[in-house]
Design an enzyme around this catalytic site. Structure first.
Site, PDB file in Angstrom:
ATOM      1  N   HIS A 192      46.867  38.021  35.117  1.00 46.86           N
ATOM      2  CA  HIS A 192      45.874  37.552  35.241  1.00 46.86           C
ATOM      3  C   HIS A 192      46.563  35.275  35.371  1.00 46.86           C
ATOM      4  CE1 HIS A 192      43.346  40.573  34.904  1.00 46.86           C
ATOM      5  NE2 HIS A 192      43.432  40.183  33.318  1.00 46.86           N
TER       6      HIS A 192
ATOM      7  N   HIS B 156      41.679  43.894  37.231  1.00 42.63           N
ATOM      8  CA  HIS B 156      42.570  44.639  36.801  1.00 42.63           C
ATOM      9  C   HIS B 156      42.574  45.235  38.665  1.00 42.63           C
ATOM     10  CE1 HIS B 156      40.487  42.847  33.317  1.00 42.63           C
ATOM     11  NE2 HIS B 156      41.640  43.143  33.427  1.00 42.63           N
TER      12      HIS B 156
END
Ligand SMILES: Nc1ncnc2c1ncn2[C@@H]1O[C@H](COP(=O)(O)OP(=O)(O)O)[C@@H](O)[C@H]1O
Ligand SMILES: Nc1ncnc2c1ncn2[C@@H]1O[C@H](COP(=O)(O)OP(=O)(O)O)[C@@H](O)[C@H]1O
Ligand SMILES: [Mg+2]
Ligand SMILES: [Mg+2]
Ligand SMILES: [Mg+2]
Ligand SMILES: [Mg+2]
Lengths: 331, 206, 331, 206
Positions: free
Chosen positions: C57, C219
């Protein structure tokens, strides 16, 4: 073509509008142009810096408009140099009386358009100087060609020359610093995927799942050599070697490093590259004084990266350390 | 042929038509050895140029060319914008006060355009740029007495095709070095359309 | 799988090393862990903020370590929550005596691992509080499920709670601010392409050339609905509607906006989205006080973006305006 | 069966073997309704767990389980790490001082594990998580006198397959709502491997 756009023809205009709204504390647009100016332009008592070029390299160049860097950025269509009239408008609006300095990336189009704007401005009595950035070592330099491309190293020119201008230096001295940066900066890039110009809708080239283009520019042009993808360390080594073996003698000196993402490559991968670059330079007795990892000069949604080294002296180090406050670069 | 403002306007209209219908092809050529925007650039520029000249009443051919120059210069961008802009500006200057524009005047105009472009772009013949089309066309117009339109088109077309074998030393294609061989130069192709359009207007005026 | 990596197993470690070398003026690593600490940690006299989660991320979360935001970031494997021992090490090392505040994104794994770390820390007498961020409106909230995901809105928690801690506020007051942010923040995302976890080497899902996944997480999980790609304005409108029609009443209020790139989407497209968002909010009498456009919470090389709105009051505005100096966020 | 340290270690070795050879499959399952890391997580965790227990001399089964718990907790991460870690920790606590571990002890241990996992993950049976395998297995072990290994494996396998029709309400698959139906739960599958391995060790010990 998977893009978050409306009509291809409106991409540049709408992007500039969205940029201005996001960064209204830094920039304002110049009505009827594709120019973004420092909010407080023209700033008197200092040389004004202007850069620009085709769009598709965001955050370049509007992202560098602000204190300590650019006074104006001129956006062309995607990968297409802006026209002389746009650059001329930027010069007039940014000029604070101490002259205007143009940072041009070395592409035939950019050089011609900016130089024509310069002629128009000089005809109106505005002092204009320029530097042409040509940091890309992918192609051998030759006096028979238009020379090397300007790529990510351009950001070092914005930073150093911008800081010099902010100090109140003369047009001549700003130019000297810019030329020093250009003389000491070398870059080389690699692409893992092509990019797509919205108006054309087609990838700029095609690569197999296991191929990369070494020596890529920032306009989706094919690179110098097509190869099998290797490890991050090997790719970094290949680019570094080209950079180190070029005409700047980095041995035993201090350098600023930029690992620049071309668009789609995640930050995690850029950091993996940076890890190798730092180790390799340390092992070779080259001392890194400044490191920049991120997307500074992109090529739309291309996956890949470039490595830039700038040999620094006391002056350049101090200019890199000087305050900068722009949407995409702060110090 | 003698060129009056009608012919000058018709030239731009025809050139624009050719460029619009070959927009994708020009872009493909530029993707192979450039950055893939030549079709977009030319289409944008000539669309505007045609709109401008079709909607204006002109006294002289020089005025038509001047407007074309201004529009191309401010709408095309990239490398081709300043070059085509310069070309029409020089042509405009050369045919100033010539009414009608004779073949000899036109030959002078194209030669002036060529020189202007060479100066602006610092390219010589043989570097795989649009100069490779303008040069033989200028020679052809200058040497010919009572030139035939077909021959004009043929000259431009042959010159365009010959760019295929050249290794580029100017423009973006130069970055590809040897890999630039085997592809026709995009700018030479758009220049061919321009002269094809001129030949077309010429034929009608003959 | 086109990635600039060495071995898949080493991606996280090498990325952290490269990160530390790039930002040595901000962070230092905690030997033998995947924790990056503020260089001057533990900072005494203030509550310490810790965030973390799976890697992939970037710049979250290490990019937010620094003055005015986080004291430490804990990195897990790609898309995998870090383990309790790592978080526990971070808590011990960051604790400056005023207690530790954990910013947890609402995923079962993250919640469990962080809470176990918290139990370990509390057993050693360290005061620990936490907030669980759940800004993603894609899935209806329900008391039968584990609730909503935490996505880009998490960065607003880092900023506001971090600023509150920097003011010297108590653990309780830092928590109150964090909870206020969570209560007033809503996000929704869309993906144009999947992403590839290095270790698996396969795309997380497949999409046709003209398809997008609406309601995507960070994700690589599939989204809520698969649709034909529409225009930037239409996509932005769809996300905005979901955000605006959720439980926070944004009508007539002031908001901070974040247009967050998921990885491969160029900045130009994010600005085009921002242009629409600003217009739409203006037309609906919602006043934007702060705008953030860029990559704040990514999902590897996924193309797509999310839109986050946070309803702000005087306190939150002032906390957003407060000084922050971190690798990825400066004010 | 009675479980001694050898059997406990063999259990982990066998479980690891099954997980390693199904690593890709577990990841595929997790890609369908999760985030595609379950195979990687389990592989990393059990690789280390096996390395730890294979290389250590143990006095009690409880010690084996304790080490497994610690390794899984610090190596798996994600949702499954704390859950499997908790499971082995609770099992270790339950069989403390039991040597050898009887079937009844093991039944108590699995039930304690189940309760610990339910508490940690706040999931009940029927939410499409690994609980859906642990629950029937715990029931089976508790109710059976002289349980057969085959039946144990069957119970776990059936429970795993039944997760396919469930709409998830816990874990990442819950975000998919109705779209989570039609896919077997990855965590249930890895739990099945664990009990398949246990059945295998059991058979050898019978
Ligand atoms: N120095 C030059 N002199 C003459 N023509 C040039 C020169 N450089 C490039 N060109 C012409 O310009 C064409 C490319 O135009 P275009 O694609 O519109 O601009 P850009 O190269 O900036 O993208 C080339 O095909 C070539 O014919
Ligand atoms: N609350 C919960 N209780 C029990 N098991 C759960 C819970 N949440 C998730 N799981 C299990 O964890 C599995 C996913 O594990 P894994 O992929 O390793 O972690 P993550 O979901 O964090 O990526 C799911 O398939 C499910 O069986
Ligand atoms: Mg171009
Ligand atoms: Mg081009
Ligand atoms: Mg995970
Ligand atoms: Mg998972």
């Amino acid at each position: 073509m998977k893009k978050v756009i409306n009509q291809a023809d409106n991409v540049v205009r709408e992007m500039l509008e969205g940029f201005e709204e996001a960064h209204a504390d830094y920039v304002r647009s110049l009505e009827g142009t594709t120019v973004l100016l420092r909010k407080d332009a023209p700033v008197t008592g200092k040389v004004s810096l202007i850069s620009g070029g085709g769009s598709g390299h965001e955050p370049a160049h509007a992202g560098y408009v602000g204190e300590g860097m650019l006074d104006a950025a001129v956006a062309g269509e995607m990968f297409t140099s802006p026209t002389p009239d746009q650059v001329f408008e930027a010069i007039k609006a940014a000029n604070g009386g101490e002259g205007v300095f143009l940072v041009i990336k070395n592409y035939t189009g950019d050089v011609m358009n900016f130089e024509m704007a310069r002629e128009l401005a000089e005809a109106e009595g505005i002092s204009v100087e320029q530097v042409v950035v040509n940091d890309d070592v992918a192609v051998e330099d030759s006096s028979f060609t238009n020379g090397r491309r300007g790529i990510a190293g351009t950001v070092f020119v914005h930073k150093a020359a911008g800081a010099k201008a902010a100090e109140g230096a003369s047009l001549e001295d700003v130019k000297k610093v810019a030329e020093k940066v250009v003389a000491n900066t070398r870059s080389m890039g690699v692409a893992l995927t092509p990019c797509i110009v919205p108006g054309s809708g087609k990838p700029s080239f095609t690569l197999e799942e296991d191929e990369m283009e070494v020596g890529i520019g920032i306009h989706g042009e094919p690179g110098i050599e097509r190869k099998k993808i290797t490890s991050a360390d090997d790719i970094a080594e290949e680019l570094l070697q080209k950079v180190l073996q070029d005409s700047v003698d980095f041995q035993g000196s201090e350098v600023a490093v930029m690992v620049n993402g071309l668009g789609a490559t995640p930050a995690s991968e850029l950091y993996i590259v940076n890890r190798y670059v730092q180790k390799r330079l340390r092992d070779n007795d080259i001392q890194v004084t400044h490191t920049y990892v991120g997307e500074y000069m992109t090529s739309l949604e291309m996956a890949g990266f470039s490595i830039t080294l700038m040999k620094v002296d006391e002056e350049l180090k101090q200019l890199l350390d000087a305050r900068a406050d722009t949407p995409a670069f702060r110090k | 042929m003698e060129m009056k403002t009608e012919q000058a306007v018709a030239w731009i209209e025809k050139a624009n038509a050719l460029i619009q219908s070959n927009k994708e092809y020009l872009t493909e050529l530029d993707q192979a050895i450039g950055d893939g925007d030549h079709g977009l650039n030319m289409s944008r520029g000539f669309q505007e140029a045609e709109a401008k000249v079709s909607g204006t009443d002109y006294d002289t051919v020089a005025d038509v060319f001047k407007d074309v120059a201004t529009v191309l210069m401010s709408k095309i961008g990239g490398a081709s914008g300043p070059l085509y802009g310069t070309a029409f500006l020089k042509m405009s200057m050369t045919v100033k006060d010539k009414d009608p524009v004779t073949e000899a005047n036109l030959a002078d105009a194209v030669e002036a355009a060529l020189n202007g472009m060479k100066q602006r772009g610092k390219a010589e013949q043989g570097e795989k740029t649009m100069i490779d089309v303008w040069h033989p066309v200028a020679d052809f117009l200058k040497n010919g007495q009572n030139v035939q339109a077909d021959k004009l088109e043929e000259t431009a077309e042959r010159a365009m095709n010959e760019t295929k074998d050249i290794v580029a030393t100017k423009g973006r294609a130069a970055y590809l070095q040897e890999r630039s061989k085997g592809h026709v130069d995009p700018g030479s192709t758009s220049s061919f359309y321009l002269f094809q359009a001129l030949a077309d207007v010429w034929k009608k005026g003959e």
